[in-house]
Write a protein that holds these residues in place. Structure first.
Motif, PDB file in Angstrom:
ATOM      1  N   TYR A 258       0.439  -9.329 -11.999  1.00  0.00           N
ATOM      2  CA  TYR A 258       0.812  -8.008 -12.487  1.00  0.00           C
ATOM      3  C   TYR A 258       1.826  -7.354 -11.541  1.00  0.00           C
ATOM      4  CZ  TYR A 258      -3.328  -8.505 -15.469  1.00  0.00           C
ATOM      5  OH  TYR A 258      -4.246  -8.962 -16.382  1.00  0.00           O
ATOM      6  N   PHE A 259       2.535  -6.369 -12.066  1.00  0.00           N
ATOM      7  CA  PHE A 259       3.529  -5.638 -11.284  1.00  0.00           C
ATOM      8  C   PHE A 259       3.370  -4.140 -11.538  1.00  0.00           C
ATOM      9  CE2 PHE A 259       5.338  -9.760 -12.380  1.00  0.00           C
ATOM     10  CZ  PHE A 259       5.795 -10.228 -11.153  1.00  0.00           C
ATOM     11  N   ALA A 260       3.699  -3.342 -10.520  1.00  0.00           N
ATOM     12  CA  ALA A 260       3.663  -1.885 -10.679  1.00  0.00           C
ATOM     13  C   ALA A 260       4.652  -1.235  -9.736  1.00  0.00           C
ATOM     14  CB  ALA A 260       2.254  -1.340 -10.410  1.00  0.00           C
ATOM     15  N   GLY A 261       5.253  -0.156 -10.205  1.00  0.00           N
ATOM     16  CA  GLY A 261       6.122   0.648  -9.355  1.00  0.00           C
ATOM     17  C   GLY A 261       7.526   0.097  -9.206  1.00  0.00           C
TER      18      GLY A 261
ATOM     19  N   THR B  73       5.080  -3.854  -4.089  1.00  0.00           N
ATOM     20  CA  THR B  73       5.744  -3.841  -2.785  1.00  0.00           C
ATOM     21  C   THR B  73       6.971  -2.935  -2.721  1.00  0.00           C
ATOM     22  OG1 THR B  73       6.896  -5.835  -3.513  1.00  0.00           O
ATOM     23  CG2 THR B  73       4.955  -6.145  -2.118  1.00  0.00           C
ATOM     24  N   GLY B  74       7.313  -2.257  -3.821  1.00  0.00           N
ATOM     25  CA  GLY B  74       8.458  -1.353  -3.795  1.00  0.00           C
ATOM     26  C   GLY B  74       9.779  -2.080  -3.924  1.00  0.00           C
ATOM     27  N   GLY B  75      10.861  -1.347  -3.577  1.00  0.00           N
ATOM     28  CA  GLY B  75      12.204  -1.901  -3.686  1.00  0.00           C
ATOM     29  C   GLY B  75      12.713  -2.405  -2.351  1.00  0.00           C
TER      30      GLY B  75
ATOM     31  N   ALA C 131       0.827  -1.204   0.000  1.00  0.00           N
ATOM     32  CA  ALA C 131       0.000   0.000   0.000  1.00  0.00           C
ATOM     33  C   ALA C 131       0.862   1.255   0.000  1.00  0.00           C
ATOM     34  CB  ALA C 131      -0.949   0.008   1.200  1.00  0.00           C
ATOM     35  N   GLY C 132       1.887   1.237  -0.862  1.00  0.00           N
ATOM     36  CA  GLY C 132       2.660   2.442  -1.111  1.00  0.00           C
ATOM     37  C   GLY C 132       2.046   3.219  -2.261  1.00  0.00           C
ATOM     38  N   ALA C 133       2.869   3.980  -2.972  1.00  0.00           N
ATOM     39  CA  ALA C 133       2.351   4.824  -4.050  1.00  0.00           C
ATOM     40  C   ALA C 133       1.627   3.999  -5.111  1.00  0.00           C
ATOM     41  CB  ALA C 133       3.495   5.613  -4.677  1.00  0.00           C
ATOM     42  N   ALA C 134       2.252   2.933  -5.592  1.00  0.00           N
ATOM     43  CA  ALA C 134       1.641   2.127  -6.647  1.00  0.00           C
ATOM     44  C   ALA C 134       0.403   1.393  -6.139  1.00  0.00           C
ATOM     45  CB  ALA C 134       2.655   1.136  -7.207  1.00  0.00           C
TER      46      ALA C 134
ATOM     47  N   SER D 269       9.580  -1.709   2.701  1.00  0.00           N
ATOM     48  CA  SER D 269      10.197  -2.110   1.431  1.00  0.00           C
ATOM     49  C   SER D 269      11.360  -3.055   1.722  1.00  0.00           C
ATOM     50  CB  SER D 269      10.688  -0.880   0.673  1.00  0.00           C
ATOM     51  OG  SER D 269       9.609  -0.035   0.342  1.00  0.00           O
ATOM     52  N   VAL D 270      11.064  -4.331   1.774  1.00  0.00           N
ATOM     53  CA  VAL D 270      12.071  -5.319   2.180  1.00  0.00           C
ATOM     54  C   VAL D 270      12.348  -6.362   1.100  1.00  0.00           C
ATOM     55  CG1 VAL D 270      11.617  -5.005   4.647  1.00  0.00           C
ATOM     56  CG2 VAL D 270      10.299  -6.706   3.351  1.00  0.00           C
ATOM     57  N   GLY D 271      11.830  -6.149  -0.115  1.00  0.00           N
ATOM     58  CA  GLY D 271      12.100  -7.087  -1.202  1.00  0.00           C
ATOM     59  C   GLY D 271      11.135  -8.247  -1.300  1.00  0.00           C
ATOM     60  N   ASP D 272       9.989  -8.165  -0.605  1.00  0.00           N
ATOM     61  CA  ASP D 272       9.012  -9.257  -0.668  1.00  0.00           C
ATOM     62  C   ASP D 272       8.572  -9.553  -2.100  1.00  0.00           C
ATOM     63  OD1 ASP D 272       8.978  -9.601   2.051  1.00  0.00           O
ATOM     64  OD2 ASP D 272       7.133  -8.470   2.386  1.00  0.00           O
TER      65      ASP D 272
END
Length: 363
Positions: free
Chosen positions: A315-318, A166-168, A15-18, A176-179
């Motif tokens: 799907y992937f985003a961000g 999930t971000g970077g 639930a970050g920006a993307a 953001s732990v690489g999940d």
């Protein structure tokens, strides 16, 4: 014994920006979804952007935006053209969020508070009754037949589609732990190794460290090849730190160095009548970086839909993807545009606007 998993059209992980933008886009199209977040609140990293002020985009044309991006520009071109910066700006204005445009075209909430942007998303999701499960780290994603099982420590949910947002791996305390990259790898996707992006560079030179705490707004940084050729040139702020150099001019130069995989280079910095050169400076650690370079390989994802080429319905985003931009609102715009692209593909048509239409102002 666990209950049978409940089925939903879309599970969004992160639930970050993307993830917030994806959930808002899903709400607009009345696409049933659920949003998972490992931290206790939405948008933990968004709340940190631009020192808590949230530079959420840059008021420039899609062509100018893409020209500034570098390596990933062609891959994200369609997503950016369908959700350009000015459309994002219009979306926040439609929610009654007062905005401020800086002289260099960067856009901020007028009150200078990143929380204003996060709260705008929270309002959309609350009014649309989108389920948000916080303090809930997803432990695994399994593909069973035409469905996915998204599991955490307490229960599982069956989903027709899954969006990983999930971000970077930068600022791991924000979640953001690489999940997402781990899940993608387990499902057969290639992961481009992580590197720090938009981060300071280290030097013990007293001409820098003795000025720790000083900011020079009219700075300049150049990346120069050993043969003297200028490879990159950026005018912007330079900050002197106890560890070395930071600020926009340094961040964007460092990003160029990393993306170009330069091993032998000269960093030339100009500030306060100084012109200094440093050879092969080391970047600060990736956990401190504004953005993570690397992630899910773009070879494994369809840029027209953000869908995996290996697993239909995934799907992937961000920032989980191997995409990144310079400092100045580019990376949030990439998150928003790729999230919107994924939801549009799931729905089978493009939303009319980036956000749910609202009557009147929220604030």
């Amino acid at each position: 014994m666990r209950d049978e998993p409940k089925r939903v059209k879309l599970a969004i992980i992160g639930a970050g920006a993307a993830g917030m933008f994806a959930a808002a886009a899903a709400a607009e199209r009345k696409l049933p979804c659920v949003l998972f977040e490992r931290k206790a609140r939405l948008g933990s990293k968004v709340l940190m952007t631009a020192n808590g002020r949230c530079n959420f985009t840059k008021d420039i044309s899609p062509d100018d935006f893409l020209a500034d991006l570098g390596p990933c520009a062609s891959w994200v071109s369609q997503a950016i053209r369908e959700c350009p910066p000015r459309r994002i700006i219009q979306g926040f204005r439609s929610l009654g969020v007062p905005l401020r445009r800086m002289a260099d075209s960067r856009m901020f909430p007028a009150d200078g508070k990143a929380a204003t942007i996060v709260h705008a998303f929270g309002d959309i999701l609350r009014e649309a009754n989108i389920p948000i499960i916080t303090n809930c780290a997803v432990r695994g994603i399994k593909k069973i037949g035409s469905s996915f099982i998204v599991e955490n420590d307490a229960f599982g949910i069956s989903a027709e589609n899954v969006l990983i947002a999930t971000g970077g791996v930068s600022y791991p305390k924000t979640g953001s732990v690489g999940d997402g990259q781990k899940f993608a790898k387990e499902l057969g996707h290639k992961i481009v190794p992580f590197r720090p992006g938009l981060i300071g560079m280290e030097t013990s030179d007293r001409r820098i460290t003795s000025l720790a705490g000083r900011r020079f707004e009219d700075g300049r940084a150049k990346v120069i090849a050993p043969n003297g050729k200028t490879l990159y040139d950026y005018r912007g702020e330079i900050d002197c730190e106890s560890f070395g150099l930071s600020g926009a001019a340094i961040y964007n130069s460092q990003r160029y160095i990393m993306n170009a995989n330069l091993k032998d280079f000269i960093l030339e910095v100009w500030f306060a009548h100084e012109r200094l050169q440093f050879r092969n400076l080391r970047s600060r650690p990736v956990k401190e970086a504004i953005v993570t370079l690397g992630g899910v390989s773009l070879e494994d994802v369809d840029s027209a839909t953000m869908q995996s080429r290996k697993i239909p319905g995934l799907y992937f985003a961000g920032e989980v993807l191997d995409i990144d931009g310079p400092t100045g609102g580019y990376n949030l715009t990439l998150a928003f545009a790729t999230a919107r692209k994924a939801v549009s593909a799931i729905c089978g048509r493009s939303p009319k606007s980036p956000f749910i239409a609202q009557k009147g102002n929220r604030r």
